[in-house]
Scaffold this motif. Structure first.
Motif, short mmCIF file in Angstrom:
data_model
loop_
_atom_site.label_atom_id
_atom_site.label_comp_id
_atom_site.label_asym_id
_atom_site.label_seq_id
_atom_site.Cartn_x
_atom_site.Cartn_y
_atom_site.Cartn_z
N ASP A 163 62.11 46.41 64.37
CA ASP A 163 62.78 45.64 63.32
C ASP A 163 61.76 45.04 62.36
OD1 ASP A 163 61.62 43.69 64.84
OD2 ASP A 163 63.46 42.61 65.31
N GLY A 164 62.18 44.05 61.59
CA GLY A 164 61.31 43.44 60.59
C GLY A 164 60.57 42.22 61.07
N SER A 165 60.18 42.20 62.33
CA SER A 165 59.49 41.04 62.90
C SER A 165 58.18 40.73 62.19
CB SER A 165 59.21 41.27 64.39
OG SER A 165 60.40 41.36 65.13
N ALA A 166 57.46 41.75 61.74
CA ALA A 166 56.16 41.53 61.10
C ALA A 166 56.31 40.65 59.86
CB ALA A 166 55.51 42.85 60.74
N ASP A 167 57.30 40.93 59.03
CA ASP A 167 57.51 40.13 57.82
C ASP A 167 57.90 38.70 58.17
OD1 ASP A 167 56.92 42.28 56.16
OD2 ASP A 167 59.01 42.96 56.11
N VAL A 168 58.70 38.54 59.22
CA VAL A 168 59.09 37.19 59.65
C VAL A 168 57.87 36.42 60.13
CG1 VAL A 168 60.45 35.88 61.31
CG2 VAL A 168 61.43 37.92 60.26
N ILE A 169 56.98 37.08 60.86
CA ILE A 169 55.76 36.41 61.34
C ILE A 169 54.90 35.97 60.17
CG2 ILE A 169 53.59 36.80 62.57
CD1 ILE A 169 55.12 38.61 64.50
N ARG A 170 54.74 36.83 59.16
CA ARG A 170 53.93 36.46 58.00
C ARG A 170 54.54 35.27 57.26
NH1 ARG A 170 54.22 42.37 57.35
NH2 ARG A 170 52.29 43.27 58.20
N ALA A 171 55.86 35.27 57.12
CA ALA A 171 56.53 34.17 56.43
C ALA A 171 56.36 32.86 57.20
CB ALA A 171 58.01 34.49 56.23
N LEU A 172 56.49 32.92 58.52
CA LEU A 172 56.33 31.71 59.34
C LEU A 172 54.89 31.20 59.29
CD1 LEU A 172 58.47 32.72 62.46
CD2 LEU A 172 59.02 30.95 60.78
N ALA A 173 53.92 32.12 59.24
CA ALA A 173 52.51 31.70 59.17
C ALA A 173 52.21 31.01 57.85
CB ALA A 173 51.61 32.92 59.37
#
Length: 322
Positions: free
Chosen positions: A50-60
């Motif tokens: 899924d799009g977990s990578a983009d979510v991680i970048r946004a949270l960082a």
């Protein structure tokens, strides 16, 4: 404290989980009156679908306490957890799932239990059935019981992915654990006191489990192999048992021919074939178990890493699309 979260399918759940962890980044008291603070949350990206990578970048970008950890490919939950442990800096390490089952509010209770009982590892002990269905819950309990009783797996009945580990123990484990080691079995090799603390599990937040039957069987088999050479001893026991059964049958046949009239006709072909098939099946099974142990030794000798940490692909050469 460092909180380590392996991320595979966290697109829909990471935001709310981080929102629950955020208040813990301010110093507060545990239920037992100890002061604690979560200094970092390590999100280990394990290349999910899924799009977990983009979510991680946004949270960082939004939170300074978020530390993304990028793996070079999908390695699995336990290697991802080890990668997070190796990258942590806290006096204590908390590991938890991404799906919302584990309530961050219980972290203080885990720490109190560790300090009260002077334990280096504290597992969450569910006070309610896990939200996976009766079949999977029963299979999980059975496999843990088998490992603890048949293979002397010690504390395997306590195993949970929601755990508190002394920081230096977790980082040392991540430094030497092999690629085929089951994380919790490996923890038992070096941990001092291992205890559990009552925690209520919550339902997964509207996403299917990332575990399939094949994955669960793989986890169980890794637990068996990581438990040491007990499996090989069971193979030897099976060999002795079948040898004894064969001896009993030979004695029975000799007594029948010597003391009883069995006639001249040929009998027992079906029974003979059954015994042969059963015996060859046991031999092949035993060889398969031995082959698995040899495979683990070969992978270890070849230096197969349990994980590999890289930079964020979007910030490196792979991200230069123009």
């Amino acid at each position: 404290m460092s909180v380590v979260i392996p991320v595979y399918q966290g697109e829909r759940t990471l935001g709310s989980l981080v929102a629950e962890l955020e208040p813990l980044t301010q110093a507060r008291s545990t239920p037992g009156g100890r002061r604690m603070v979560v200094e970092e949350v390590l999100l280990v990206f394990d290349h999910g679908p899924d799009g977990s990578a983009d979510v991680i970048r946004a949270l960082a970008r939004e939170h300074t306490f978020i530390r993304p950890i990028w793996l070079s490919r999908n390695f699995g939950q336990h290697p991802a957890t080890l990668a997070g442990m190796a990258s942590s800096g806290g006096e204590w390490i908390v590991t938890m799932d991404e799906d919302g089952q584990h309530d961050p509010a219980a972290i203080g209770g885990l720490l109190d239990t560790a300090l009260d009982e002077q334990a280096t590892v504290v597992y969450a002990r569910p006070t309610n059935p896990a939200p996976h269905g009766a079949l999977r819950n029963s299979a999980s309990k059975t496999s843990k019981w088998f490992l603890a009783k048949a293979l002397s797996g010690g504390e395997s009945t306590k195993f949970q992915s929601y755990r508190l580990v002394l920081g230096e123990v977790g980082r040392s484990l991540a430094a030497y654990a092999g690629s085929e080691a089951y994380l919790d079995v490996a923890l038992g090799w070096i941990a001092g006191e291992v205890v559990s603390s009552p925690v209520a599990l919550r339902a997964e937040e509207g996403r299917p489990s990332g575990y399939r039957l094949r994955t669960l069987l793989s986890h169980f088999w890794r637990m068996v192999l990581s438990s040491g050479t007990k499996g090989l001893r069971l193979v030897s026991l099976i060999g002795v048992l079948f040898s004894f059964c064969g001896l009993v049958i030979v004695v029975y046949v000799l007594i029948s021919y010597i003391f009883f009239d069995v006639g001249d006709e040929v009998r027992g072909w079906a029974s003979t074939i059954v015994v042969l098939l059963f015996g060859f099946g046991a031999v092949l099974f035993s060889l398969g178990v031995i082959a698995e142990y040899v495979g683990v030794a070969v992978k270890t000798a070849m230096g197969k890493p349990p994980y590999l940490i890289v930079s964020d692909p979007a910030q490196g050469p792979l991200g230069r699309r123009e």
